[in-house]
Motif scaffolding. Sequence first.
Motif, short mmCIF file in Angstrom:
data_model
loop_
_atom_site.label_atom_id
_atom_site.label_comp_id
_atom_site.label_asym_id
_atom_site.label_seq_id
_atom_site.Cartn_x
_atom_site.Cartn_y
_atom_site.Cartn_z
N ARG A 34 34.00 54.65 35.14
CA ARG A 34 33.92 53.25 36.24
C ARG A 34 34.46 52.48 35.25
O ARG A 34 34.07 51.79 35.22
N MET A 35 35.86 52.62 35.02
CA MET A 35 36.11 52.12 34.04
C MET A 35 37.40 50.43 34.75
O MET A 35 38.20 50.76 34.69
N ILE A 36 35.77 49.37 34.17
CA ILE A 36 37.23 48.45 34.51
C ILE A 36 38.59 47.71 33.51
O ILE A 36 37.78 47.79 32.30
N VAL A 37 39.29 47.49 33.88
CA VAL A 37 40.40 47.38 33.16
C VAL A 37 40.97 46.01 32.74
O VAL A 37 42.03 45.42 32.41
N ARG A 38 40.35 45.32 34.27
CA ARG A 38 41.19 44.20 34.06
C ARG A 38 41.39 42.85 35.49
O ARG A 38 40.38 43.77 36.59
N ALA A 39 41.03 41.53 35.84
CA ALA A 39 40.21 41.33 36.14
C ALA A 39 41.68 39.93 37.04
O ALA A 39 42.04 39.14 36.22
N GLU A 40 41.40 39.41 38.29
CA GLU A 40 41.98 38.88 38.73
C GLU A 40 41.92 37.76 40.34
O GLU A 40 41.84 38.74 40.73
N GLY A 41 41.36 37.03 40.10
CA GLY A 41 40.91 36.59 41.14
C GLY A 41 39.43 36.90 41.45
O GLY A 41 38.59 36.88 41.15
N SER A 42 39.17 37.11 43.30
CA SER A 42 37.83 37.77 43.40
C SER A 42 38.03 40.18 43.06
O SER A 42 37.74 40.14 44.32
N LEU A 64 34.01 31.79 40.24
CA LEU A 64 35.11 30.77 40.20
C LEU A 64 36.37 31.97 40.21
O LEU A 64 37.46 31.43 40.98
N GLY A 65 36.14 33.70 40.51
CA GLY A 65 36.96 33.78 40.51
C GLY A 65 37.28 34.09 39.07
O GLY A 65 37.12 33.87 37.95
N HIS A 66 37.47 35.20 38.67
CA HIS A 66 38.49 35.69 37.02
C HIS A 66 39.99 35.32 37.24
O HIS A 66 40.18 35.33 38.17
N GLY A 67 39.77 35.39 36.06
CA GLY A 67 41.27 35.19 35.14
C GLY A 67 41.64 33.79 35.31
O GLY A 67 42.73 33.52 35.80
N LEU A 347 34.90 23.98 38.55
CA LEU A 347 33.53 23.53 39.62
C LEU A 347 33.34 22.17 40.04
O LEU A 347 33.82 22.61 41.17
N VAL A 348 33.64 21.18 39.28
CA VAL A 348 33.16 20.12 40.21
C VAL A 348 34.40 19.83 40.83
O VAL A 348 34.47 19.37 41.94
N LYS A 349 35.56 19.92 39.91
CA LYS A 349 37.17 19.81 40.51
C LYS A 349 37.61 20.51 42.06
O LYS A 349 38.17 19.19 42.98
N GLU A 350 37.50 22.03 41.65
CA GLU A 350 37.31 21.64 43.35
C GLU A 350 36.22 21.99 43.99
O GLU A 350 36.91 23.05 45.06
#
Length: 450
Positions: A34-42, A64-67, A347-350
């Motif tokens: 199960r090879m994960i190669v990229r992430a973005e947001g959720s 906070l989600g990815h990327g 984390l604080v700002k959003e």
Amino acid sequence: MTSADTKPIRQDAAWLDPHWMPFTGNREFKAHPRMIVRAEGSYYFDANGKKILDGLSGLWCCGLGHGRREIVEAVQKQVATLDYAPAFQYGHPGSFELANKVKELTPAGLDYVFFTGSGSESADTSLKIARAYFRAQGKGTKTRLIGREKGYHGVNFGGISVGGIAGNRKAFGATLEADHLPHTQVALRDKTKAFTRGQPKEGAELADELLNVIALHDASNIAAVIVEPFAGSAGVVIPPVGYLQRLRDICTANDILLVFDEVITAFGRCGAFTGSAAFGVTPDILNFAKQVTNGVQPLGGVVVKKAIYDTMMAAGGPEYMLEMPHGYTYSAHPVACAAGNAALDVLVKEEAVERVAEIAPYFENAVHGLKGAKHLTDIRNFGLAAGLTLAPAPGEPAKRPFEVAMKCLEKGVYVRYGGDTIQLAPPFFIEKAEIDTLVSVLADALSSTA
Ligand SMILES: Cc1ncc(COP(=O)(O)O)c(C=O)c1O
């Protein structure tokens, strides 16, 4: 596209063979990678281009989600400016900035931050600090450590000694001497308590077992009690109302340090900055890791109350001498601190913590909507975390959760399986429709599992 993007991804058995993977069925994985190669947001993307909803925020760490651009850029800038600085006897600005932020976001009175590289290192660091603190006061007999059944404090020897998950201990021989309080998974003692939403109303008295342990060993021999505010790795085990306060009171009355292992609960997951804040109880020592950098860089730490720091300084001898012979090459690594500073700013700002508090009731309703699904014997939840217990397949207690998780993955949803549980901890900004997807995919996976 960089050359790294175009490099073919090998997944054949010979190529996968040399990597002995952690907490993984290596033989199974290498047969079905199960090879994960990229992430973005959720979302994650695997080597075949499949889009996968991240139902556990990585390993409870990427809330906070990815990327996130702010974190990526801070890391890029830091690595190009100061890639490493000696952790001992020299400093760099990023660690002091991060210590101030951590102090600000953790409960009042927890004011001094010792950095580590992981949650496991934080566990062992906190236990060593507890012993050293008493020794510095001339109370050198106060060394015993008390954990809890089902507790998880990482994988180093201190952590597994106080940890209460048998599978993580049994292969490794003698540990440190430790006692274990009873777990608070109330449905295991009383089936009518299954499917409790949030904190169980009854069960605070489970903390009183600490009095028996004190009666057995005497408080003069006990250094610390360590618990997770809610236990994550055991499958989201929630403290009954009043339980943590009771532990707090007994520790205070007996001059025993209370350590909260907040590696999962700190920095947002509970809909508060810490589990301590969410449950309204302040420990003497608070451990963190994971979410502090949004999982982007390995970093952990231990925050202690002023009296502990002051005691250690006062007992430190001449000023050129170090006060505690403890630390790691990668304690407060500059690149990890840059990630931490950026992640806590986001984390604080959003207002991510507020967002978790706001979406948590929807998540709770959705997850408890699974009640009645095949195999499910219990559901527990707090903040944006939930644990599902599955009835074991005869003779194979861990098999069903694995099968359910694999079915979810086929449908584009990543959940964690461990022991007889499925664990959920979605990103803080998950949409309601995505929660619905997570739950309906799980429902299908449960009903189609033998
Ligand atoms: C409460 C707690 N403590 C310690 C750890 C260990 O952290 P790490 O894997 O970073 O060593 C974990 C990891 O899940 C955890 O949940």
